[in-house]
Design a protein around this motif. Structure first.
Motif, PDB file in Angstrom:
ATOM      1  N   ILE A 294       0.847  -1.196   0.000  1.00  0.00           N
ATOM      2  CA  ILE A 294       0.000   0.000   0.000  1.00  0.00           C
ATOM      3  C   ILE A 294       0.882   1.246   0.000  1.00  0.00           C
ATOM      4  O   ILE A 294       1.761   1.400   0.845  1.00  0.00           O
ATOM      5  N   ASP A 295       0.660   2.128  -0.978  1.00  0.00           N
ATOM      6  CA  ASP A 295       1.364   3.408  -1.019  1.00  0.00           C
ATOM      7  C   ASP A 295       0.424   4.456  -1.601  1.00  0.00           C
ATOM      8  O   ASP A 295      -0.761   4.179  -1.868  1.00  0.00           O
ATOM      9  N   THR A 296       0.946   5.660  -1.806  1.00  0.00           N
ATOM     10  CA  THR A 296       0.087   6.759  -2.275  1.00  0.00           C
ATOM     11  C   THR A 296      -0.600   6.427  -3.585  1.00  0.00           C
ATOM     12  O   THR A 296      -1.791   6.709  -3.775  1.00  0.00           O
ATOM     13  N   GLY A 297       0.139   5.818  -4.502  1.00  0.00           N
ATOM     14  CA  GLY A 297      -0.428   5.532  -5.821  1.00  0.00           C
ATOM     15  C   GLY A 297      -1.417   4.393  -5.853  1.00  0.00           C
ATOM     16  O   GLY A 297      -2.253   4.325  -6.765  1.00  0.00           O
ATOM     17  N   SER A 298      -1.348   3.476  -4.887  1.00  0.00           N
ATOM     18  CA  SER A 298      -2.188   2.279  -4.935  1.00  0.00           C
ATOM     19  C   SER A 298      -3.262   2.215  -3.853  1.00  0.00           C
ATOM     20  O   SER A 298      -4.139   1.360  -3.919  1.00  0.00           O
ATOM     21  N   GLU A 320      -5.660   2.283   7.957  1.00  0.00           N
ATOM     22  CA  GLU A 320      -4.538   2.681   8.807  1.00  0.00           C
ATOM     23  C   GLU A 320      -3.555   3.552   8.029  1.00  0.00           C
ATOM     24  O   GLU A 320      -3.044   4.547   8.545  1.00  0.00           O
ATOM     25  N   TYR A 321      -3.285   3.168   6.774  1.00  0.00           N
ATOM     26  CA  TYR A 321      -2.357   3.950   5.956  1.00  0.00           C
ATOM     27  C   TYR A 321      -2.905   5.352   5.696  1.00  0.00           C
ATOM     28  O   TYR A 321      -2.164   6.335   5.681  1.00  0.00           O
ATOM     29  N   LEU A 322      -4.217   5.454   5.495  1.00  0.00           N
ATOM     30  CA  LEU A 322      -4.858   6.727   5.189  1.00  0.00           C
ATOM     31  C   LEU A 322      -5.284   7.475   6.455  1.00  0.00           C
ATOM     32  O   LEU A 322      -6.085   8.396   6.384  1.00  0.00           O
ATOM     33  N   GLY A 323      -4.735   7.063   7.592  1.00  0.00           N
ATOM     34  CA  GLY A 323      -5.188   7.599   8.877  1.00  0.00           C
ATOM     35  C   GLY A 323      -4.853   9.047   9.137  1.00  0.00           C
ATOM     36  O   GLY A 323      -5.447   9.668  10.021  1.00  0.00           O
ATOM     37  N   SER A 324      -3.908   9.633   8.416  1.00  0.00           N
ATOM     38  CA  SER A 324      -3.568  11.043   8.618  1.00  0.00           C
ATOM     39  C   SER A 324      -4.112  11.876   7.465  1.00  0.00           C
ATOM     40  O   SER A 324      -4.192  11.411   6.327  1.00  0.00           O
ATOM     41  N   SER A 325      -4.488  13.099   7.769  1.00  0.00           N
ATOM     42  CA  SER A 325      -5.034  13.977   6.739  1.00  0.00           C
ATOM     43  C   SER A 325      -4.006  14.273   5.652  1.00  0.00           C
ATOM     44  O   SER A 325      -4.351  14.434   4.488  1.00  0.00           O
ATOM     45  N   ARG A 326      -2.726  14.311   6.027  1.00  0.00           N
ATOM     46  CA  ARG A 326      -1.677  14.583   5.047  1.00  0.00           C
ATOM     47  C   ARG A 326      -1.598  13.468   4.006  1.00  0.00           C
ATOM     48  O   ARG A 326      -1.533  13.733   2.802  1.00  0.00           O
ATOM     49  N   LEU A 328      -3.970  11.248   3.338  1.00  0.00           N
ATOM     50  CA  LEU A 328      -5.240  11.206   2.622  1.00  0.00           C
ATOM     51  C   LEU A 328      -5.280  12.258   1.523  1.00  0.00           C
ATOM     52  O   LEU A 328      -5.739  11.993   0.404  1.00  0.00           O
ATOM     53  N   ASN A 329      -4.796  13.469   1.814  1.00  0.00           N
ATOM     54  CA  ASN A 329      -4.787  14.531   0.796  1.00  0.00           C
ATOM     55  C   ASN A 329      -3.943  14.136  -0.409  1.00  0.00           C
ATOM     56  O   ASN A 329      -4.300  14.432  -1.552  1.00  0.00           O
ATOM     57  N   ALA A 330      -2.810  13.459  -0.164  1.00  0.00           N
ATOM     58  CA  ALA A 330      -1.954  13.024  -1.268  1.00  0.00           C
ATOM     59  C   ALA A 330      -2.652  11.966  -2.108  1.00  0.00           C
ATOM     60  O   ALA A 330      -2.577  11.991  -3.350  1.00  0.00           O
ATOM     61  N   VAL A 331      -3.352  11.045  -1.457  1.00  0.00           N
ATOM     62  CA  VAL A 331      -4.058   9.986  -2.187  1.00  0.00           C
ATOM     63  C   VAL A 331      -5.236  10.553  -2.974  1.00  0.00           C
ATOM     64  O   VAL A 331      -5.563  10.075  -4.070  1.00  0.00           O
ATOM     65  N   MET A 332      -5.871  11.589  -2.449  1.00  0.00           N
ATOM     66  CA  MET A 332      -7.020  12.189  -3.124  1.00  0.00           C
ATOM     67  C   MET A 332      -6.646  12.820  -4.462  1.00  0.00           C
ATOM     68  O   MET A 332      -7.512  13.041  -5.310  1.00  0.00           O
ATOM     69  N   GLU A 333      -5.352  13.086  -4.667  1.00  0.00           N
ATOM     70  CA  GLU A 333      -4.889  13.660  -5.928  1.00  0.00           C
ATOM     71  C   GLU A 333      -4.722  12.607  -7.024  1.00  0.00           C
ATOM     72  O   GLU A 333      -4.509  12.953  -8.188  1.00  0.00           O
ATOM     73  N   THR A 334      -4.803  11.330  -6.669  1.00  0.00           N
ATOM     74  CA  THR A 334      -4.585  10.259  -7.646  1.00  0.00           C
ATOM     75  C   THR A 334      -5.874   9.934  -8.398  1.00  0.00           C
ATOM     76  O   THR A 334      -6.980  10.192  -7.918  1.00  0.00           O
ATOM     77  N   SER A 335      -5.717   9.349  -9.590  1.00  0.00           N
ATOM     78  CA  SER A 335      -6.881   8.969 -10.396  1.00  0.00           C
ATOM     79  C   SER A 335      -7.667   7.844  -9.732  1.00  0.00           C
ATOM     80  O   SER A 335      -8.878   7.737  -9.887  1.00  0.00           O
ATOM     81  N   ALA A 341     -14.316   7.113  -5.378  1.00  0.00           N
ATOM     82  CA  ALA A 341     -15.423   8.000  -5.004  1.00  0.00           C
ATOM     83  C   ALA A 341     -16.690   7.682  -5.790  1.00  0.00           C
ATOM     84  O   ALA A 341     -17.803   7.817  -5.280  1.00  0.00           O
ATOM     85  N   LYS A 342     -16.520   7.226  -7.057  1.00  0.00           N
ATOM     86  CA  LYS A 342     -17.678   6.919  -7.900  1.00  0.00           C
ATOM     87  C   LYS A 342     -18.233   5.517  -7.652  1.00  0.00           C
ATOM     88  O   LYS A 342     -19.448   5.306  -7.700  1.00  0.00           O
ATOM     89  N   SER A 343     -17.334   4.570  -7.375  1.00  0.00           N
ATOM     90  CA  SER A 343     -17.765   3.172  -7.312  1.00  0.00           C
ATOM     91  C   SER A 343     -18.055   2.673  -5.897  1.00  0.00           C
ATOM     92  O   SER A 343     -18.787   1.695  -5.721  1.00  0.00           O
TER      93      SER A 343
END
Length: 358
Positions: A294-298, A320-326, A328-335, A341-343
């Motif tokens: 699990i990383d930002t891109g995946s 757990e990986y997405l537990g911090s707002s920082r 999460l914000n980086a992941v939200m920038e990915t496609s 969000a749609k599915s």
């Protein structure tokens, strides 16, 4: 008078130990460094090894003034309970190896330390590595990814010394059944069914597949199924490489060896196949491997996959990986997050409630 027969015997003195390990992942390293001073630590959740309770201690700016420019890690022994007057205090001795892990989950030899002798934790209480790695070196290394790094504590608790009979005359080797079944698959000897996948043909054995998967059993032994009688079955929803790996696991119970990038992609495909064919062990093996990738891109794609195929462990690892707002914000920038969000609106709501609790 004939000589008496010579009798002999042998014995061994055995030092028993109970071993286990704890993997500590530091998520949000830069934030932890900003919040703590030299000599201040963050404790892990308590864990059990050898019948005793332990805790990992993480010092983002070093344990003491001698290690101000280093990351320090310590293992602390926690009393399970105080002995009463009739009980004698238990002496707890253990050998410990503390290792920084690389991105593949393997110990980095230059940043690993093992106790020379067993540590008496009943008196010393804790042991550690004050200079695990220089802060500057960690921040420049590939071991720090997405503001995260991982450390492993291997603990062997001494359980006393005993005597026993020496090595037996016959030593039974471990099972090599998986190797024989693998040879059966590769030799194609006795194969009684064929699969057509992505332009490639894969011979196999009905009885082996039926024993490993109830879905294959129902399909292969049902006269109503297409291809069951002729022995040629078309698979259209899977790539040939994935089906090859699926067959290998069914015969050998082993995940195919491959590089770190290939492993993540293959584990995702095999998880889908395992869910389809009701192969719970393969599904858990894939889920466990994906938790380590699990990383930002995946992260978003992993979370969507976990939700779609009811993978509770993978889902919790993503949370757990997405537990911090920082993060999460980086992941939200990915496609991948847009697709999530749609599915998967329900899992998105659950994620937000965990990161931003009311």
């Amino acid at each position: 008078m004939p000589a008496s027969p010579c009798c002999g015997s042998a014995s061994a003195i055995v030092a028993d130990a109970l071993s286990g390990y704890h993997v500590l992942k530091i998520v949000g390293y830069s934030r932890s460094k900003d919040e703590k001073k030299n000599g201040e630590c963050i404790g892990s959740r308590p864990f059990r090894v050898g019948g005793h309770t332990w805790q990992a201690l993480y010092y983002p700016k070093g344990f003491d003034y001698k290690s101000t420019d280093h990351i320090s890690m310590y293992l602390q022994f926690l009393n399970d309970r105080k002995p009463n007057r009739k009980q004698q205090a238990v002496t707890v001795k253990a050998q410990v190896t503390l290792s920084l892990l690389d991105r593949d989950g393997n110990p980095v030899p230059s940043h690993s330390l093992t106790t020379t002798n067993a540590v008496n934790f009943s008196t010393d209480r804790y042991w550690g590595y004050p200079q695990l790695i220089k802060i500057d070196d960690l921040e420049k290394s590939e071991h720090l990814k997405d503001d995260c790094f991982t450390v492993r504590f291997d603990v062997s608790v001494m359980k006393g010394v005993r005597t026993e009979e020496s090595v037996p005359f016959v030593v039974v080797p471990p099972s090599d059944m998986h190797r024989h079944f693998g040879d059966l698959l590769s030799s194609k000897e006795g194969a009684d069914v064929k699969f057509q996948v992505g332009g490639k043909t894969f011979p196999a054995h009905r009885s082996v597949l039926a024993a490993r998967s109830p879905i294959f059993k129902a399909g292969l032994y049902s006269p109503m199924k297409e291809g069951a009688a002729t022995g040629i079955i078309q698979i259209d929803d899977m790539e040939a490489e994935v089906f090859d790996a699926l067959l290998t696991f069914m015969y050998t119970d082993e995940f195919p060896e491959m590089g770190i990038g290939e492993e993540s992609a293959m584990a995702q495909h095999l998880l889908v196949a395992a869910d389809k064919y009701n192969m719970e062990r393969l599904k858990l093996v894939c889920e466990d491997k994906l938790c380590k990738h699990i990383d930002t891109g995946s992260a978003a794609a992993m979370l969507a996959l976990a939700e779609q195929h009811n993978c509770r462990g993978l889902k919790e690892a993503c949370f757990e990986y997405l537990g911090s707002s920082r993060t999460l914000n980086a992941v939200m920038e990915t496609s991948g997050f847009g697709h999530l969000a749609k599915s998967s609106t329900n899992v998105l709501k659950e994620l937000i409630s965990k990161v931003f609790p009311r």
